[in-house]
Design a protein around this motif. Sequence first.
Motif, PDB file in Angstrom:
ATOM      1  N   SER A 221       0.825  -1.203   0.000  1.00 54.70           N
ATOM      2  CA  SER A 221       0.000   0.000   0.000  1.00 54.70           C
ATOM      3  C   SER A 221       0.861   1.256   0.000  1.00 54.70           C
ATOM      4  O   SER A 221       2.019   1.239   0.427  1.00 54.70           O
ATOM      5  N   TYR A 222       0.249   2.326  -0.490  1.00 58.57           N
ATOM      6  CA  TYR A 222       0.902   3.640  -0.534  1.00 58.57           C
ATOM      7  C   TYR A 222      -0.148   4.681  -0.162  1.00 58.57           C
ATOM      8  O   TYR A 222      -1.247   4.699  -0.727  1.00 58.57           O
ATOM      9  N   SER A 223       0.167   5.518   0.821  1.00 53.48           N
ATOM     10  CA  SER A 223      -0.768   6.569   1.231  1.00 53.48           C
ATOM     11  C   SER A 223      -0.038   7.896   1.317  1.00 53.48           C
ATOM     12  O   SER A 223       1.173   7.947   1.588  1.00 53.48           O
ATOM     13  N   MET A 224      -0.774   8.987   1.074  1.00 57.99           N
ATOM     14  CA  MET A 224      -0.180  10.324   1.083  1.00 57.99           C
ATOM     15  C   MET A 224      -1.144  11.318   1.718  1.00 57.99           C
ATOM     16  O   MET A 224      -2.362  11.176   1.640  1.00 57.99           O
ATOM     17  N   ASP A 225      -0.547  12.303   2.379  1.00 56.50           N
ATOM     18  CA  ASP A 225      -1.301  13.425   2.937  1.00 56.50           C
ATOM     19  C   ASP A 225      -0.539  14.716   2.647  1.00 56.50           C
ATOM     20  O   ASP A 225       0.669  14.801   2.887  1.00 56.50           O
ATOM     21  N   ASP A 226      -1.237  15.706   2.130  1.00 61.66           N
ATOM     22  CA  ASP A 226      -0.674  17.031   1.904  1.00 61.66           C
ATOM     23  C   ASP A 226      -1.466  18.037   2.726  1.00 61.66           C
ATOM     24  O   ASP A 226      -2.661  18.243   2.480  1.00 61.66           O
ATOM     25  N   VAL A 227      -0.824  18.634   3.734  1.00 57.05           N
ATOM     26  CA  VAL A 227      -1.449  19.698   4.514  1.00 57.05           C
ATOM     27  C   VAL A 227      -1.114  21.018   3.837  1.00 57.05           C
ATOM     28  O   VAL A 227       0.054  21.404   3.742  1.00 57.05           O
ATOM     29  N   ASN A 228      -2.130  21.699   3.331  1.00 55.12           N
ATOM     30  CA  ASN A 228      -1.918  22.927   2.576  1.00 55.12           C
ATOM     31  C   ASN A 228      -1.433  24.056   3.490  1.00 55.12           C
ATOM     32  O   ASN A 228      -1.639  24.041   4.701  1.00 55.12           O
ATOM     33  N   ALA A 229      -0.764  25.031   2.888  1.00 58.04           N
ATOM     34  CA  ALA A 229      -0.260  26.177   3.642  1.00 58.04           C
ATOM     35  C   ALA A 229      -1.405  26.904   4.333  1.00 58.04           C
ATOM     36  O   ALA A 229      -2.514  26.988   3.807  1.00 58.04           O
ATOM     37  N   TYR A 230      -1.131  27.411   5.533  1.00 58.94           N
ATOM     38  CA  TYR A 230      -2.170  28.100   6.291  1.00 58.94           C
ATOM     39  C   TYR A 230      -1.526  29.133   7.209  1.00 58.94           C
ATOM     40  O   TYR A 230      -0.299  29.196   7.357  1.00 58.94           O
ATOM     41  N   ILE A 231      -2.361  29.928   7.859  1.00 58.10           N
ATOM     42  CA  ILE A 231      -1.898  30.959   8.787  1.00 58.10           C
ATOM     43  C   ILE A 231      -2.512  30.696  10.154  1.00 58.10           C
ATOM     44  O   ILE A 231      -3.733  30.532  10.276  1.00 58.10           O
ATOM     45  N   GLN A 232      -1.686  30.649  11.187  1.00 53.68           N
ATOM     46  CA  GLN A 232      -2.164  30.431  12.547  1.00 53.68           C
ATOM     47  C   GLN A 232      -2.827  31.699  13.088  1.00 53.68           C
ATOM     48  O   GLN A 232      -2.690  32.787  12.529  1.00 53.68           O
ATOM     49  N   SER A 233      -3.536  31.540  14.208  1.00 59.33           N
ATOM     50  CA  SER A 233      -4.245  32.670  14.804  1.00 59.33           C
ATOM     51  C   SER A 233      -3.312  33.774  15.287  1.00 59.33           C
ATOM     52  O   SER A 233      -3.719  34.929  15.419  1.00 59.33           O
ATOM     53  N   ASP A 234      -2.046  33.431  15.545  1.00 62.74           N
ATOM     54  CA  ASP A 234      -1.082  34.443  15.972  1.00 62.74           C
ATOM     55  C   ASP A 234      -0.408  35.135  14.799  1.00 62.74           C
ATOM     56  O   ASP A 234       0.528  35.916  14.989  1.00 62.74           O
ATOM     57  N   GLY A 235      -0.857  34.829  13.567  1.00 60.21           N
ATOM     58  CA  GLY A 235      -0.314  35.468  12.382  1.00 60.21           C
ATOM     59  C   GLY A 235       0.841  34.744  11.739  1.00 60.21           C
ATOM     60  O   GLY A 235       1.346  35.172  10.688  1.00 60.21           O
ATOM     61  N   THR A 236       1.279  33.616  12.314  1.00 62.71           N
ATOM     62  CA  THR A 236       2.399  32.867  11.754  1.00 62.71           C
ATOM     63  C   THR A 236       1.972  32.113  10.501  1.00 62.71           C
ATOM     64  O   THR A 236       0.980  31.370  10.519  1.00 62.71           O
ATOM     65  N   ALA A 237       2.715  32.304   9.417  1.00 63.53           N
ATOM     66  CA  ALA A 237       2.440  31.588   8.166  1.00 63.53           C
ATOM     67  C   ALA A 237       3.155  30.242   8.191  1.00 63.53           C
ATOM     68  O   ALA A 237       4.343  30.158   8.507  1.00 63.53           O
ATOM     69  N   VAL A 238       2.417  29.171   7.887  1.00 64.33           N
ATOM     70  CA  VAL A 238       2.962  27.816   7.902  1.00 64.33           C
ATOM     71  C   VAL A 238       2.943  27.273   6.479  1.00 64.33           C
ATOM     72  O   VAL A 238       1.900  27.264   5.811  1.00 64.33           O
ATOM     73  N   ALA A 239       4.094  26.807   6.022  1.00 70.47           N
ATOM     74  CA  ALA A 239       4.223  26.302   4.655  1.00 70.47           C
ATOM     75  C   ALA A 239       3.579  24.919   4.518  1.00 70.47           C
ATOM     76  O   ALA A 239       3.305  24.236   5.508  1.00 70.47           O
TER      77      ALA A 239
END
Length: 326
Positions: A221-239
């Motif tokens: 088996s092969y599985s994948m997850d991509d968490v898209n870029a987002y911004i936290q409530s403190d304003g930090t940008a997460v890639a």
Amino acid sequence: MRLLKNFYTVSFFLLITGSQVVAAEKGDSSAAAKTATIAAKSVVQNYALSSFTNSGLLFRYRLGAVSGRSLAAGDDSEFVSTTFSMTPTYSSINNSVRPIFVNGGVTLVILGLERFDELELKATGITLTIDKTAVDVSEASTSGITEATGNGYTLAPYHVFELPDGHLIDVSAGIGKNKLLTVSSTASARPSADRAFVSIGGSKIVALGQASQIQYKGTLSYSMDDVNAYIQSDGTAVAKSSTRLRQISVATIFTKRMEQLSPFIGVALNHNQLTTSGDGVQPREHENTAVLSMGLNFSKEKLYGNITYMKERDKRNVQLYLGLRY
């Protein structure tokens, strides 16, 4: 001068500590998304084989059920049936594989439509799995805990057929999405994730007398997850971050058949190859593990259920489903 030196020391310490907290937020989303995808993949794999292994489905509705066998030449319609099923499942999660720990559970409901051919011994179907994740995620090097919840779905077609020698071949693939909410003592976020998996397996059931059986099974088996870029409530940008899990599994399961209860015990050997990308600490898997499983299938009239306990290195899991079958 001493006061100024102490000020810079404290400031540097706070800067480093703050960076570690932000990094933990990034890995927490990946760990929660991966947990839900693996649970959904496992449910679909078991569902695909259920018509052959007679493992049972809950709230099963048969559309145009087979009521007899036609002897008319060239008329095979009486040997083909279509079923719709709904199976609620709960899977507890206790994952202590460093550097990220995950504890909680995933609740799933799998809706399936299947066409089963008794003459050619094949089943083709499609499933929609709806899942709700509720886990606590923590990092081995820190004391903070992130509460991660999510609502996701997976759409997965599958095909299973039996070879002349009795071996079963099953193929399934799924795609879906997950909407997460992470809350820690410093920040919250609402990342979204894309998921996908593909699986191919082979198995055979050998009868050991009239009241017991042994099943041999191998799966790639092969599985994948991509968490898209987002911004936290403190304003930090997460890639954007990603996980890719390639797994080879071989298993043997012994089952004792009784009137209403069927206890079983099994062992599996898994080989994992996990790759990750993204900032901060990311989840990991042991490369080689042995998995011990034991449990009970039970049925009485319209009531049917299963409970399974699984233990491997730094992981424990309990899976339960229970309901009515029509």
